[in-house]
Design a protein around this motif. Structure first.
Motif, PDB file in Angstrom:
ATOM      1  N   LYS A 127       0.804  -1.223   0.000  1.00 34.63           N
ATOM      2  CA  LYS A 127       0.000   0.000   0.000  1.00 34.63           C
ATOM      3  C   LYS A 127       0.835   1.270   0.000  1.00 34.63           C
ATOM      4  CE  LYS A 127      -4.165  -1.961   2.063  1.00 34.63           C
ATOM      5  NZ  LYS A 127      -5.181  -1.863   3.132  1.00 34.63           N
ATOM      6  N   LEU A 128       2.160   1.133   0.060  1.00 30.03           N
ATOM      7  CA  LEU A 128       3.017   2.316   0.020  1.00 30.03           C
ATOM      8  C   LEU A 128       3.036   2.898  -1.391  1.00 30.03           C
ATOM      9  CD1 LEU A 128       5.988   1.079   2.237  1.00 30.03           C
ATOM     10  CD2 LEU A 128       4.257   2.768   2.867  1.00 30.03           C
ATOM     11  N   SER A 129       3.313   4.189  -1.472  1.00 34.13           N
ATOM     12  CA  SER A 129       3.300   4.862  -2.769  1.00 34.13           C
ATOM     13  C   SER A 129       4.529   4.481  -3.587  1.00 34.13           C
ATOM     14  CB  SER A 129       3.263   6.381  -2.569  1.00 34.13           C
ATOM     15  OG  SER A 129       4.521   6.841  -2.121  1.00 34.13           O
ATOM     16  N   ARG A 335      14.270  -3.258  12.183  1.00 36.53           N
ATOM     17  CA  ARG A 335      14.252  -3.048  10.722  1.00 36.53           C
ATOM     18  C   ARG A 335      12.859  -3.299  10.156  1.00 36.53           C
ATOM     19  NH1 ARG A 335      18.325  -3.215   7.076  1.00 36.53           N
ATOM     20  NH2 ARG A 335      17.621  -5.105   6.023  1.00 36.53           N
ATOM     21  N   VAL A 336      12.178  -4.298  10.701  1.00 37.98           N
ATOM     22  CA  VAL A 336      10.803  -4.576  10.253  1.00 37.98           C
ATOM     23  C   VAL A 336       9.885  -3.399  10.590  1.00 37.98           C
ATOM     24  CG1 VAL A 336       8.774  -6.028  10.645  1.00 37.98           C
ATOM     25  CG2 VAL A 336      11.028  -7.084  10.381  1.00 37.98           C
ATOM     26  N   PHE A 337      10.003  -2.898  11.825  1.00 38.40           N
ATOM     27  CA  PHE A 337       9.127  -1.811  12.254  1.00 38.40           C
ATOM     28  C   PHE A 337       9.471  -0.493  11.558  1.00 38.40           C
ATOM     29  CE2 PHE A 337       8.505  -4.344  16.361  1.00 38.40           C
ATOM     30  CZ  PHE A 337       7.307  -4.874  15.906  1.00 38.40           C
ATOM     31  N   SER A 338      10.716  -0.353  11.115  1.00 37.49           N
ATOM     32  CA  SER A 338      11.074   0.871  10.370  1.00 37.49           C
ATOM     33  C   SER A 338      10.280   0.966   9.072  1.00 37.49           C
ATOM     34  CB  SER A 338      12.580   0.890  10.071  1.00 37.49           C
ATOM     35  OG  SER A 338      12.919  -0.086   9.091  1.00 37.49           O
ATOM     36  N   ILE A 339       9.952  -0.204   8.482  1.00 45.85           N
ATOM     37  CA  ILE A 339       9.107  -0.209   7.281  1.00 45.85           C
ATOM     38  C   ILE A 339       7.647  -0.017   7.660  1.00 45.85           C
ATOM     39  CG2 ILE A 339       8.394  -1.526   5.244  1.00 45.85           C
ATOM     40  CD1 ILE A 339      11.308  -0.689   5.173  1.00 45.85           C
ATOM     41  N   LEU A 340       7.210  -0.706   8.720  1.00 46.37           N
ATOM     42  CA  LEU A 340       5.815  -0.568   9.158  1.00 46.37           C
ATOM     43  C   LEU A 340       5.491   0.869   9.573  1.00 46.37           C
ATOM     44  CD1 LEU A 340       5.219  -3.829  11.240  1.00 46.37           C
ATOM     45  CD2 LEU A 340       4.114  -3.200   9.094  1.00 46.37           C
ATOM     46  N   ASP A 341       6.499   1.589  10.066  1.00 49.87           N
ATOM     47  CA  ASP A 341       6.280   2.971  10.511  1.00 49.87           C
ATOM     48  C   ASP A 341       6.333   3.969   9.362  1.00 49.87           C
ATOM     49  OD1 ASP A 341       5.990   2.128  13.105  1.00 49.87           O
ATOM     50  OD2 ASP A 341       8.087   2.453  13.639  1.00 49.87           O
ATOM     51  N   ASN A 342       6.717   3.496   8.184  1.00 48.37           N
ATOM     52  CA  ASN A 342       6.765   4.384   7.025  1.00 48.37           C
ATOM     53  C   ASN A 342       5.333   4.651   6.547  1.00 48.37           C
ATOM     54  OD1 ASN A 342       6.992   5.313   4.205  1.00 48.37           O
ATOM     55  ND2 ASN A 342       9.161   4.863   4.461  1.00 48.37           N
ATOM     56  N   ASP A 343       4.938   5.907   6.562  1.00 45.52           N
ATOM     57  CA  ASP A 343       3.565   6.252   6.186  1.00 45.52           C
ATOM     58  C   ASP A 343       3.492   6.934   4.817  1.00 45.52           C
ATOM     59  OD1 ASP A 343       4.771   8.592   6.853  1.00 45.52           O
ATOM     60  OD2 ASP A 343       3.209   9.315   8.209  1.00 45.52           O
ATOM     61  N   ASP A 344       4.460   6.595   3.960  1.00 42.04           N
ATOM     62  CA  ASP A 344       4.483   7.178   2.607  1.00 42.04           C
ATOM     63  C   ASP A 344       3.419   6.499   1.751  1.00 42.04           C
ATOM     64  OD1 ASP A 344       5.084   8.449   0.293  1.00 42.04           O
ATOM     65  OD2 ASP A 344       7.067   7.554   0.006  1.00 42.04           O
ATOM     66  N   LYS A 345       2.165   6.807   2.059  1.00 41.67           N
ATOM     67  CA  LYS A 345       1.048   6.174   1.372  1.00 41.67           C
ATOM     68  C   LYS A 345       0.228   7.209   0.620  1.00 41.67           C
ATOM     69  CE  LYS A 345       0.212   2.408   4.701  1.00 41.67           C
ATOM     70  NZ  LYS A 345      -0.807   1.818   5.590  1.00 41.67           N
ATOM     71  N   ILE A 346      -0.474   6.734  -0.394  1.00 43.95           N
ATOM     72  CA  ILE A 346      -1.515   7.547  -1.019  1.00 43.95           C
ATOM     73  C   ILE A 346      -2.749   7.443  -0.129  1.00 43.95           C
ATOM     74  CG2 ILE A 346      -2.982   7.831  -3.044  1.00 43.95           C
ATOM     75  CD1 ILE A 346      -0.077   8.599  -3.528  1.00 43.95           C
ATOM     76  N   VAL A 347      -3.100   8.546   0.512  1.00 43.06           N
ATOM     77  CA  VAL A 347      -4.161   8.520   1.517  1.00 43.06           C
ATOM     78  C   VAL A 347      -5.534   8.572   0.845  1.00 43.06           C
ATOM     79  CG1 VAL A 347      -5.134   9.695   3.530  1.00 43.06           C
ATOM     80  CG2 VAL A 347      -2.653   9.654   3.172  1.00 43.06           C
ATOM     81  N   GLN A 348      -6.398   7.682   1.263  1.00 46.14           N
ATOM     82  CA  GLN A 348      -7.775   7.666   0.769  1.00 46.14           C
ATOM     83  C   GLN A 348      -8.674   8.342   1.796  1.00 46.14           C
ATOM     84  OE1 GLN A 348      -9.723   4.179  -1.418  1.00 46.14           O
ATOM     85  NE2 GLN A 348     -10.598   3.961   0.621  1.00 46.14           N
TER      86      GLN A 348
END
Length: 600
Positions: A127-129, A335-348
């Motif tokens: 779901k990340l952009s 390292r796993v949570f560093s990706i989960l915390d990335n909120d670079d998403k297209i927001v709906q």
């Protein structure tokens, strides 16, 4: 600690069975402590010839011995020995059943938690952009999804159970030691903070090294991926030795990191053994004096104390070693949570509009765009209207912003400023799923899967029937080719369609777009890098695709877009000319120069 607490949050749905595991662990520890006390009793009293004879117990120690005395009976020593053996057998069988049950429950929980985290991570990544993927290596993501999550599984499958059992064991043994002799027990307590200090310091260093190991491992994975993907280039330039050398160098770095971590992890056990042995020798010496000379301690209490002391060293050692494995897991989890915390998403937006049909037009209004971390505008003040049913061509030099403009329509990215409207609603008002269901894309770099032709064509359209698939193959000029294959439409095409030619891949991609039946079709350099025969077949397929659709064609070859309803000419992120072919030729601008350059 925050990372561990965060991991524990994933265990909420398993709390009930975890409580069962903890209860089983507590009973196991109590039975284990009792077995050691019984063995001490057997060595000191039954085998030593001194029968237990307590009538009115006053201290906790005497109460425990009185309880044991009643368990084994007051008969002959051989009868007491028999009863001790029966009790020990029952206790050992019971505690091992409990130990197995507790471990099995925790293993179930641990593996479920890791599976949940992996599924959540993959879902989050999907779901990340596209901006995120532009700035992140796929090999690094693969390493996190596979290596780091596996590292978490190994670490927590080995550590979580011990983090519950071993502290309870240490506490149980300490209580029994204090019951026997408070003075010597205070000396024993020294072991715990000293061992804990070394374990903490070494563990922190191991965590840092584990992070560097993961990064280095991702780098090695990237070298492997690039080498295997570009093996033809490597061979034609005779660079096999150079790539081997690079791979060997990176592996050497990885070896050094791993070995440094091993130096630390293997150091912990000798340190703890030395601390425990030093305290043990002191206690044997002073305890022996108390028994033999001062007679301030009973011989049976001394034997039990020593047995319990050395029994306690085992969980202390295990807990220290668990910390090493645990720190590896924490490093992987970070390292796993560093990706989960990335909120670079297209927001709906909440309660988005569902768009079922495209009815009127696509409008760009004063749209600017730049990539994250880049100060330069890729698109500058774009104003454009694309009416339903039109075929719009976008041309310009490489880097003019053609593909970026088309990527804004399905919201792969959002504009830096300005708005894009479909049927007079901002695209941000629509649900992403319904918006993208209207749009099909055929690109120069075709993405295919190591699967059958059928599944590649039906990708994203799982409800397509055989007739629809066959019609798509016919329209894409692929039917004859597929019919002549031994397995027909079920033929596996290899990784990224390696068993197909460039033109065949392109037509397969067009067939996939046809099956989806999009109302808006984007053709991004769909005929680039093809020979004349393949290009003609692809063009024929495209002619079949664009009927009754709104089509956006991005092209360098101007021969492919001469008949477009409108041609947009872009330069340095701006629309500099627009009109049909004849209008742009008469304008005598950039388009005419590009046209003359190709046909001169």
């Amino acid at each position: 600690m925050k990372t561990f607490i965060r991991i524990l949050q994933f265990t909420k749905s398993y709390r009930a069975i975890m409580i069962l595991s903890v209860i089983a662990s507590i009973i196991y520890v109590l039975l284990n402590s009792m077995s050691i006390w019984l063995i001490g009793t057997m060595l000191a009293n039954v085998m030593g010839g001194n029968s237990l004879s307590i009538v009115n117990p006053t201290t906790l120690n005497e109460h425990l011995n009185f309880f044991i005395q009643n368990l084994i009976g007051r008969g002959q020593q051989i009868d007491q020995l028999k009863m001790l053996c029966i009790l020990l057998t029952i206790i050992f069988i019971s505690k091992n059943i409990l130990f197995y049950t507790s471990n099995l429950i925790m293993s179930y929980v641990q593996n479920n938690v890791i599976t949940d985290i992996r599924v959540l991570l993959f879902k989050h990544i999907s779901k990340l952009s596209l901006s995120f993927f532009n700035n992140t290596k796929t090999s690094e993501l693969s390493s996190i999804l596979i290596r780091d999550i596996s590292g978490m599984r190994v670490a927590f499958s080995q550590s979580l159970q011990k983090l519950i059992v071993e502290p309870i064991s240490i506490a149980s043994f300490l209580i029994l030691l204090f019951i026997i002799d408070v003075r010597f027990s205070i000396l024993v307590i020294i072991i715990i903070p000293i061992s804990g200090f070394f374990s903490y310091q070494i563990g922190q260093s191991i965590r840092r090294k584990s992070k560097r190991n993961s990064i280095q491992s991702a780098g090695i994975l990237n070298i492997i991926k690039e080498a295997l993907s570009n093996i033809k280039i490597i061979k034609i330039f005779n660079l096999e030795d150079s790539e081997n050398k690079k791979f060997k160098t990176e592996n050497k770095k990885y070896f050094n990191l791993i070995f440094k971590k091993s130096i630390l992890s293997n150091l912990l056990t000798p340190i703890n053994e030395t601390i425990g042995l030093s305290v043990g020798i002191l206690l044997i010496w002073f305890g022996g004096i108390s028994v033999l000379e001062n007679q301030t301690m009973q011989s049976d209490d001394f034997i039990k104390f020593i047995l319990l002391l050395f029994a306690m060293l085992q969980p202390i050692r295990k807990l220290s070693n668990v910390n090493v494995v645990f720190q590896n897991g924490i490093a992987a989890a970070e390292r796993v949570f560093s990706i989960l915390d990335n909120d670079d998403k297209i927001v709906q937006r909440k309660n988005p509009i569902h768009i079922g049909d495209f009815n009127s037009s696509i409008k760009f209004k004063e749209v600017d765009f730049k990539y994250a971390g880049n100060e330069n505008m890729i698109l500058d003040n774009i104003n454009l209207e694309i009416k339903k049913g039109q075929t719009i061509a976008i041309v310009g030099k490489s880097g003019a912003g053609k593909t970026t403009l088309s990527d804004l329509i399905p919201r792969f990215y959002d504009p830096y400023s300005g708005n894009i409207f479909i049927d007079n609603y901002d695209v941000k008002d629509y649900s992403l799923k319904s918006l993208r269901s209207l749009i099909g894309i055929v690109t120069q770099n075709i993405i295919l899967f190591n699967d059958s032709i059928k599944n590649n064509i039906a990708y994203g359209s799982k409800n397509a029937n055989d007739e629809e698939l066959e019609n798509a193959l016919i329209s894409a000029n692929l039917y004859d080719l597929v019919s002549n294959l031994e397995s027909g439409i079920n033929t596996i095409i290899g990784e990224n369609g390696i068993k197909l030619s460039g033109g065949e891949k392109q037509r397969l991609s067009i067939a996939r777009a046809l099956v989806k039946n999009p109302q808006i079709l984007i053709l991004d350099e769909a005929t680039a890098s093809l020979d004349s025969e393949s290009e003609k077949k692809v063009h024929d397929a495209i002619d079949n695709v664009i009927k009754d659709r709104t089509v956006i064609v991005i092209a360098h070859r101007l021969s492919t877009i001469i008949n477009a309803d409108k041609i947009i000419v872009m330069d340095k992120g701006r629309i500099v000319e627009q009109g049909n072919h004849l209008e742009l030729i008469n304008l005598d601008g950039i388009y005419k120069k590009l046209y003359e350059l190709q046909y001169s």
